[in-house]
Design a protein around this motif. Structure first.
Motif, PDB file in Angstrom:
ATOM      1  N   GLN A 180       0.824  -1.201   0.000  1.00 55.67           N
ATOM      2  CA  GLN A 180       0.000   0.000   0.000  1.00 55.67           C
ATOM      3  C   GLN A 180       0.862   1.256   0.000  1.00 55.67           C
ATOM      4  O   GLN A 180       2.046   1.230   0.338  1.00 55.67           O
ATOM      5  CB  GLN A 180      -0.919  -0.002   1.228  1.00 55.67           C
ATOM      6  CG  GLN A 180      -1.900  -1.159   1.274  1.00 55.67           C
ATOM      7  CD  GLN A 180      -2.762  -1.107   2.518  1.00 55.67           C
ATOM      8  OE1 GLN A 180      -2.344  -0.622   3.566  1.00 55.67           O
ATOM      9  NE2 GLN A 180      -3.991  -1.606   2.407  1.00 55.67           N
ATOM     10  N   GLU A 184       1.847   6.030   4.746  1.00 53.08           N
ATOM     11  CA  GLU A 184       1.074   7.051   5.461  1.00 53.08           C
ATOM     12  C   GLU A 184       1.525   8.444   5.067  1.00 53.08           C
ATOM     13  O   GLU A 184       0.716   9.370   4.980  1.00 53.08           O
ATOM     14  CB  GLU A 184       1.220   6.859   6.966  1.00 53.08           C
ATOM     15  CG  GLU A 184       0.543   5.601   7.507  1.00 53.08           C
ATOM     16  CD  GLU A 184       0.647   5.495   9.014  1.00 53.08           C
ATOM     17  OE1 GLU A 184       1.175   6.450   9.636  1.00 53.08           O
ATOM     18  OE2 GLU A 184       0.211   4.467   9.564  1.00 53.08           O
ATOM     19  N   ILE A 239      -0.033   9.319   1.722  1.00 51.14           N
ATOM     20  CA  ILE A 239      -1.456   9.617   1.909  1.00 51.14           C
ATOM     21  C   ILE A 239      -1.636  10.985   2.561  1.00 51.14           C
ATOM     22  O   ILE A 239      -2.535  11.756   2.191  1.00 51.14           O
ATOM     23  CB  ILE A 239      -2.136   8.526   2.766  1.00 51.14           C
ATOM     24  CG1 ILE A 239      -2.055   7.157   2.069  1.00 51.14           C
ATOM     25  CG2 ILE A 239      -3.581   8.882   3.043  1.00 51.14           C
ATOM     26  CD1 ILE A 239      -2.785   7.086   0.763  1.00 51.14           C
ATOM     27  N   GLY A 264      -3.719  14.177   1.047  1.00 50.98           N
ATOM     28  CA  GLY A 264      -4.766  14.909   1.750  1.00 50.98           C
ATOM     29  C   GLY A 264      -4.470  16.394   1.827  1.00 50.98           C
ATOM     30  O   GLY A 264      -5.364  17.227   1.657  1.00 50.98           O
ATOM     31  N   CYS A 305      -8.344  17.608   1.785  1.00 52.15           N
ATOM     32  CA  CYS A 305      -9.378  16.686   2.264  1.00 52.15           C
ATOM     33  C   CYS A 305      -8.789  15.806   3.360  1.00 52.15           C
ATOM     34  O   CYS A 305      -7.576  15.810   3.591  1.00 52.15           O
ATOM     35  CB  CYS A 305      -9.930  15.840   1.122  1.00 52.15           C
ATOM     36  SG  CYS A 305      -8.763  14.590   0.506  1.00 52.15           S
ATOM     37  N   LYS A 306      -9.612  15.039   4.021  1.00 46.89           N
ATOM     38  CA  LYS A 306      -9.156  14.122   5.053  1.00 46.89           C
ATOM     39  C   LYS A 306      -8.463  12.929   4.411  1.00 46.89           C
ATOM     40  O   LYS A 306      -8.847  12.475   3.331  1.00 46.89           O
ATOM     41  CB  LYS A 306     -10.342  13.645   5.900  1.00 46.89           C
ATOM     42  CG  LYS A 306     -11.004  14.758   6.710  1.00 46.89           C
ATOM     43  CD  LYS A 306     -12.154  14.217   7.528  1.00 46.89           C
ATOM     44  CE  LYS A 306     -12.795  15.333   8.347  1.00 46.89           C
ATOM     45  NZ  LYS A 306     -13.942  14.837   9.154  1.00 46.89           N
ATOM     46  N   THR A 307      -7.452  12.429   5.096  1.00 46.95           N
ATOM     47  CA  THR A 307      -6.718  11.290   4.546  1.00 46.95           C
ATOM     48  C   THR A 307      -7.632  10.074   4.397  1.00 46.95           C
ATOM     49  O   THR A 307      -7.411   9.240   3.503  1.00 46.95           O
ATOM     50  CB  THR A 307      -5.522  10.924   5.441  1.00 46.95           C
ATOM     51  OG1 THR A 307      -5.981  10.693   6.790  1.00 46.95           O
ATOM     52  CG2 THR A 307      -4.492  12.042   5.453  1.00 46.95           C
ATOM     53  N   ALA A 308      -8.653   9.978   5.240  1.00 53.29           N
ATOM     54  CA  ALA A 308      -9.577   8.842   5.146  1.00 53.29           C
ATOM     55  C   ALA A 308     -10.287   8.816   3.798  1.00 53.29           C
ATOM     56  O   ALA A 308     -10.588   7.736   3.265  1.00 53.29           O
ATOM     57  CB  ALA A 308     -10.608   8.910   6.276  1.00 53.29           C
ATOM     58  N   GLN A 309     -10.535   9.983   3.231  1.00 54.65           N
ATOM     59  CA  GLN A 309     -11.183  10.039   1.924  1.00 54.65           C
ATOM     60  C   GLN A 309     -10.266   9.505   0.832  1.00 54.65           C
ATOM     61  O   GLN A 309     -10.720   8.816  -0.091  1.00 54.65           O
ATOM     62  CB  GLN A 309     -11.593  11.487   1.600  1.00 54.65           C
ATOM     63  CG  GLN A 309     -12.711  12.028   2.475  1.00 54.65           C
ATOM     64  CD  GLN A 309     -13.015  13.477   2.168  1.00 54.65           C
ATOM     65  OE1 GLN A 309     -12.478  14.401   2.786  1.00 54.65           O
ATOM     66  NE2 GLN A 309     -13.872  13.695   1.189  1.00 54.65           N
ATOM     67  N   GLU A 323      -7.813   7.305   1.313  1.00 57.04           N
ATOM     68  CA  GLU A 323      -7.701   5.868   1.552  1.00 57.04           C
ATOM     69  C   GLU A 323      -8.941   5.140   1.037  1.00 57.04           C
ATOM     70  O   GLU A 323      -8.838   4.047   0.441  1.00 57.04           O
ATOM     71  CB  GLU A 323      -7.501   5.605   3.038  1.00 57.04           C
ATOM     72  CG  GLU A 323      -6.157   6.091   3.551  1.00 57.04           C
ATOM     73  CD  GLU A 323      -6.044   6.019   5.056  1.00 57.04           C
ATOM     74  OE1 GLU A 323      -4.925   5.802   5.557  1.00 57.04           O
ATOM     75  OE2 GLU A 323      -7.065   6.191   5.742  1.00 57.04           O
ATOM     76  N   ARG A 324     -10.097   5.728   1.259  1.00 59.03           N
ATOM     77  CA  ARG A 324     -11.340   5.103   0.805  1.00 59.03           C
ATOM     78  C   ARG A 324     -11.370   5.016  -0.715  1.00 59.03           C
ATOM     79  O   ARG A 324     -11.780   4.009  -1.291  1.00 59.03           O
ATOM     80  CB  ARG A 324     -12.543   5.876   1.332  1.00 59.03           C
ATOM     81  CG  ARG A 324     -13.888   5.223   1.028  1.00 59.03           C
ATOM     82  CD  ARG A 324     -15.006   5.760   1.913  1.00 59.03           C
ATOM     83  NE  ARG A 324     -15.124   7.211   1.834  1.00 59.03           N
ATOM     84  CZ  ARG A 324     -14.813   8.019   2.861  1.00 59.03           C
ATOM     85  NH1 ARG A 324     -14.355   7.529   4.013  1.00 59.03           N
ATOM     86  NH2 ARG A 324     -14.968   9.326   2.733  1.00 59.03           N
ATOM     87  N   TYR A 325     -10.929   6.060  -1.374  1.00 60.71           N
ATOM     88  CA  TYR A 325     -10.889   6.073  -2.836  1.00 60.71           C
ATOM     89  C   TYR A 325      -9.988   4.955  -3.365  1.00 60.71           C
ATOM     90  O   TYR A 325     -10.351   4.247  -4.306  1.00 60.71           O
ATOM     91  CB  TYR A 325     -10.411   7.429  -3.350  1.00 60.71           C
ATOM     92  CG  TYR A 325     -10.128   7.449  -4.833  1.00 60.71           C
ATOM     93  CD1 TYR A 325     -11.149   7.616  -5.748  1.00 60.71           C
ATOM     94  CD2 TYR A 325      -8.825   7.273  -5.325  1.00 60.71           C
ATOM     95  CE1 TYR A 325     -10.902   7.622  -7.131  1.00 60.71           C
ATOM     96  CE2 TYR A 325      -8.566   7.271  -6.677  1.00 60.71           C
ATOM     97  CZ  TYR A 325      -9.614   7.446  -7.573  1.00 60.71           C
ATOM     98  OH  TYR A 325      -9.358   7.430  -8.923  1.00 60.71           O
TER      99      TYR A 325
END
Length: 231
Positions: free
Chosen positions: A203, A206, A209, A213, A218-222, A224-226
């Protein structure tokens, strides 16, 4: 040895700087690139002549445009430093090749952790007041990426950046956003990032990522989700 290099060496031996500059325009794009690289490589071998050889390169680029084949060659900070005085002329930083890459695209997309370029480029902007360099940061290549976006979304380097380089990269992001009035080609960025994620083992780190972001605001979670949704 190429004839154009022999010619350059003879002209330098006879201290014919005007002839070097005047004859440059009659060379092909490839030959011009060979001559410029020869000046750089000679300067690396003979440090006592560095300033003299850099002055020749600067004089050439003062009167002639950077050959497009040279843009892809400027992929490390040592090369950029040698040619920086000359790149200030004839819109050298914003000149683009067939892929619409400028020298910052080449530098950022191919840089590694041994000699990162961000603090150097930021220093150039702070102390040289080079408008052409500011414009270069906002230019997009043929896939819609700016130089900063090229580093984050295309460069496979996943190591943590030293603090001063990380801060400089964030500052360059802000300069780009100001130049582009906040407009980001999000689709192009995510497409390049997805290609990068598919090309590496495992992957994305961090740190990568986090930079994504920061660039996309945007948030890093977005991010990662993408990446998960588009595996």
């Amino acid at each position: 040895m190429d004839a154009c290099i022999n010619q350059l060496n003879q002209q330098m031996q006879q201290h014919q700087l005007p002839a070097i500059v005047d004859s440059f325009v009659r060379l092909s794009d490839t030959q011009q690139t060979l001559q410029l690289l020869h000046l750089y490589e000679s300067a690396q071998r003979m440090s006592v002549k560095y300033a003299y050889l850099q002055n020749i390169a600067t004089r050439i680029l003062t009167q002639h445009s950077l050959p497009t084949a040279m843009i892809n060659q400027l992929n490390n900070i040592d090369l950029l430093s040698f040619f920086t005085p000359g790149l200030k002329f004839n819109h050298g930083f914003t000149q683009q090749n067939q892929q619409q890459k400028n020298v910052l695209h080449s530098l950022f997309s191919e840089s590694d952790n041994t000699k990162l370029p961000f603090n150097y480029v930021r220093s150039l902007m702070l102390f040289e007041s080079n408008e052409n360099l500011l414009q270069a940061l906002a230019q997009i290549n043929n896939v819609g990426l700016t130089p900063v976006a090229s580093y984050i979304a295309s460069n496979p380097n996943q190591h943590s950046l030293p603090k001063h380089e990380f801060s400089a990269l964030l500052a360059l992001m802000e300069v780009e956003l100001k130049q582009n009035k906040g407009n980001i080609n999000t689709a192009a960025f995510l497409k390049a990032l997805l290609t990068l994620s598919h090309s590496i083992t495992g992957q994305l780190s961090e740190d990568k990522i986090l930079l994504c972001g920061a660039y996309l605001r945007c948030k890093t979670a977005q991010v990662e989700r993408y990446l998960v949704q588009n595996k």
